[in-house]
Design a protein around this motif. Structure first.
Motif, PDB file in Angstrom:
ATOM      1  N   ARG A 256       0.827  -1.206   0.000  1.00  0.00           N
ATOM      2  CA  ARG A 256       0.000   0.000   0.000  1.00  0.00           C
ATOM      3  C   ARG A 256       0.864   1.260   0.000  1.00  0.00           C
ATOM      4  NH1 ARG A 256      -5.293   0.294   1.546  1.00  0.00           N
ATOM      5  NH2 ARG A 256      -5.234  -1.911   0.948  1.00  0.00           N
ATOM      6  N   TYR A 257       0.456   2.198  -0.836  1.00  0.00           N
ATOM      7  CA  TYR A 257       1.056   3.529  -0.897  1.00  0.00           C
ATOM      8  C   TYR A 257      -0.011   4.498  -0.435  1.00  0.00           C
ATOM      9  CZ  TYR A 257       2.751   7.792  -3.399  1.00  0.00           C
ATOM     10  OH  TYR A 257       3.150   9.063  -3.765  1.00  0.00           O
ATOM     11  N   ILE A 258       0.193   5.102   0.733  1.00  0.00           N
ATOM     12  CA  ILE A 258      -0.790   6.030   1.301  1.00  0.00           C
ATOM     13  C   ILE A 258      -0.307   7.443   1.044  1.00  0.00           C
ATOM     14  CG2 ILE A 258      -2.020   6.776   3.370  1.00  0.00           C
ATOM     15  CD1 ILE A 258      -0.298   3.396   3.343  1.00  0.00           C
ATOM     16  N   TYR A 259      -1.023   8.157   0.191  1.00  0.00           N
ATOM     17  CA  TYR A 259      -0.646   9.526  -0.147  1.00  0.00           C
ATOM     18  C   TYR A 259      -1.554  10.487   0.600  1.00  0.00           C
ATOM     19  CZ  TYR A 259      -0.124  13.953  -2.490  1.00  0.00           C
ATOM     20  OH  TYR A 259       0.067  15.286  -2.723  1.00  0.00           O
ATOM     21  N   PHE A 260      -0.945  11.396   1.353  1.00  0.00           N
ATOM     22  CA  PHE A 260      -1.692  12.345   2.164  1.00  0.00           C
ATOM     23  C   PHE A 260      -1.888  13.642   1.395  1.00  0.00           C
ATOM     24  CE2 PHE A 260      -3.066  14.290   6.111  1.00  0.00           C
ATOM     25  CZ  PHE A 260      -3.584  13.204   6.792  1.00  0.00           C
ATOM     26  N   SER A 261      -3.106  13.849   0.912  1.00  0.00           N
ATOM     27  CA  SER A 261      -3.456  15.034   0.140  1.00  0.00           C
ATOM     28  C   SER A 261      -4.228  16.005   1.031  1.00  0.00           C
ATOM     29  CB  SER A 261      -4.284  14.611  -1.084  1.00  0.00           C
ATOM     30  OG  SER A 261      -4.564  15.700  -1.921  1.00  0.00           O
ATOM     31  N   THR A 262      -5.205  16.678   0.491  1.00  0.00           N
ATOM     32  CA  THR A 262      -6.083  17.577   1.238  1.00  0.00           C
ATOM     33  C   THR A 262      -7.407  17.687   0.497  1.00  0.00           C
ATOM     34  OG1 THR A 262      -6.446  19.888   1.939  1.00  0.00           O
ATOM     35  CG2 THR A 262      -4.989  19.533   0.062  1.00  0.00           C
ATOM     36  N   ALA A 263      -8.480  17.884   1.220  1.00  0.00           N
ATOM     37  CA  ALA A 263      -9.781  18.083   0.573  1.00  0.00           C
ATOM     38  C   ALA A 263      -9.747  19.317  -0.326  1.00  0.00           C
ATOM     39  CB  ALA A 263     -10.875  18.239   1.623  1.00  0.00           C
ATOM     40  N   TYR A 264      -8.810  20.226  -0.032  1.00  0.00           N
ATOM     41  CA  TYR A 264      -8.801  21.512  -0.723  1.00  0.00           C
ATOM     42  C   TYR A 264      -8.050  21.508  -2.049  1.00  0.00           C
ATOM     43  CZ  TYR A 264     -11.112  22.638   3.495  1.00  0.00           C
ATOM     44  OH  TYR A 264     -12.021  22.618   4.507  1.00  0.00           O
ATOM     45  N   VAL A 265      -7.791  20.309  -2.580  1.00  0.00           N
ATOM     46  CA  VAL A 265      -7.387  20.230  -3.994  1.00  0.00           C
ATOM     47  C   VAL A 265      -8.548  20.688  -4.869  1.00  0.00           C
ATOM     48  CG1 VAL A 265      -5.623  18.443  -3.718  1.00  0.00           C
ATOM     49  CG2 VAL A 265      -8.018  17.775  -4.084  1.00  0.00           C
ATOM     50  N   SER A 266      -9.713  20.836  -4.256  1.00  0.00           N
ATOM     51  CA  SER A 266     -10.883  21.356  -4.980  1.00  0.00           C
ATOM     52  C   SER A 266     -10.731  22.839  -5.294  1.00  0.00           C
ATOM     53  CB  SER A 266     -12.154  21.137  -4.163  1.00  0.00           C
ATOM     54  OG  SER A 266     -12.054  21.799  -2.905  1.00  0.00           O
ATOM     55  N   GLY A 267      -9.764  23.507  -4.667  1.00  0.00           N
ATOM     56  CA  GLY A 267      -9.497  24.909  -4.967  1.00  0.00           C
ATOM     57  C   GLY A 267     -10.708  25.803  -4.776  1.00  0.00           C
TER      58      GLY A 267
END
Length: 365
Positions: free
Chosen positions: A130-141
């Motif tokens: 598993r590769y867990i990538y930590f993004s953000t909900a705010y990629v929605s801009g």
């Protein structure tokens, strides 16, 4: 069979606390490698010492590794690189620049170029589960309306360089879903631990408390703007527990999850809740948002109130984050996002006792 974990972003909050969560939940651990920048060696050693004081953490299974995700082979020493690529089963990519006011070149180098190098590196890992990538909900801009977990691509722009670079980084990760066992985590705005209120720093939503603390002697506490936008606050423990769980279940592979509040409050409701709970005053009168924007252009005021101008945008953008996939896959785990009204007293109490030494820059997960 025990797992071999690799974390980027140590000794940051996320890496440190996810390590604790993995041990607390009893996942089988062979070894956990913690990648840190050479310049952060002393802080990494200090954090390792802190982890050794946690009763259920086996520090004999923790190994500090110097590296730099923006470099080829993540800047790892040759022999260590071979070991990690041979043994890693779970890779948590947490390293990022989270500050909302960070210049674009710095943010791009770490958040985008760093992710590109991580993606390349992982393609040579033979045991990766598993590769867990930590993004953000705010990629929605600047998108408004309902944002779904399967959605990413848009051309509506971003509120800051942090959002833009995390968006570009997630695009790179998304493109690898056919080649790597990926789980993408998109948290909302982090607030303290729901039972104790504990937090590393008073940023993000804490600017409201910073401001109320400064103006608590005023006879009138105003609202700023109509505050119709829903603001997605999530307690840190929910993010940590949900991430750990989703990183280990088979159904999490290939998914993107909004770790956001399924029933968020509006900015106005949150402001009123904070004001009544903290200084026992109900806000009256509504001042236009442009007045706050204009005032926060002044550095002395930003420092005094403890808020960056960039943070205001999160209280005006009318976005709602759908959590259908998250709630479906967390069902039966006992992990749910608690209601802000329930844990707010703990947040207020912790702030009251620690406000003098924790006012920091604003950032979001």
């Amino acid at each position: 069979m025990a797992n071999t974990y690799v974390f980027s972003g140590f000794p940051g909050f996320l890496a440190s606390n996810l390590v604790k969560e993995i041990f607390f939940e009893g996942y089988p651990v062979d070894r956990i490698y913690l990648i840190h920048l050479p310049s952060l060696k002393e802080q990494a050693l200090g954090r390792l010492e802190e982890l050794s004081e946690v009763m259920y953490v086996d520090t004999d299974k923790l190994t500090l590794v110097e590296g730099d995700i923006t470099l080829k082979s993540l800047g790892l020493e040759k022999d260590m690189n071979v070991i990690l690529q041979r043994d890693v089963t779970h890779f948590f990519h947490l390293a990022a620049l989270y500050d909302l006011a960070i210049p674009l070149p710095e943010s791009w180098n770490v958040n985008v170029q760093g992710t590109r190098e991580v993606n390349r590196w992982l393609k040579n890992c033979s045991q990766l589960e598993r590769y867990i990538y930590f993004s953000t909900a705010y990629v929605s801009g600047r998108r408004e309306g309902t944002i779904y977990e399967h959605e990413l691509i848009h051309n509506l722009g971003f509120k800051n360089h942090y959002e833009y670079t995390k968006y570009e980084a997630e695009r790179l990760v998304e493109q690898e879903k056919a080649h790597l066992p990926i789980t993408i985590i998109r948290p909302g705005i982090a607030i303290g631990e729901s039972s104790t209120g504990e937090t590393v720093k008073f940023d993000g939503p804490y600017f409201i408390l910073n401001m109320l603390d400064r103006f608590k002697g005023s006879p009138l506490i105003p609202y700023f703007g109509e505050g119709k936008a829903k603001v997605n606050l999530v307690p840190q423990d929910y993010v940590l527990k949900a991430t750990t769980y989703l990183a280990h279940v088979y159904k999490g592979e290939g998914k993107t999850y909004h770790l956001t509040d399924p029933s968020p409050y509006t900015a106005r409701e949150i402001y009123k809740m904070f004001s009544e709970a903290f200084i026992n005053k109900e806000p009256k009168l509504t001042l236009p948002t442009f007045m706050a924007n204009r005032a926060l252009k002044l550095r002395p005021l930003r420092t005094w109130v403890g808020m960056q101008q960039e943070a205001l945008a999160y209280f005006n953008c009318e976005s709602e984050y759908d959590t259908t996939e998250t709630q479906k896959d967390l069902k039966g785990s006992g992990i749910t996002c608690p209601d802000l009204a329930v844990y707010l007293p703990a947040i207020i109490e912790y702030y009251e006792h620690h406000k003098q030494n924790k006012r920091k820059h604003v950032s979001i997960f």
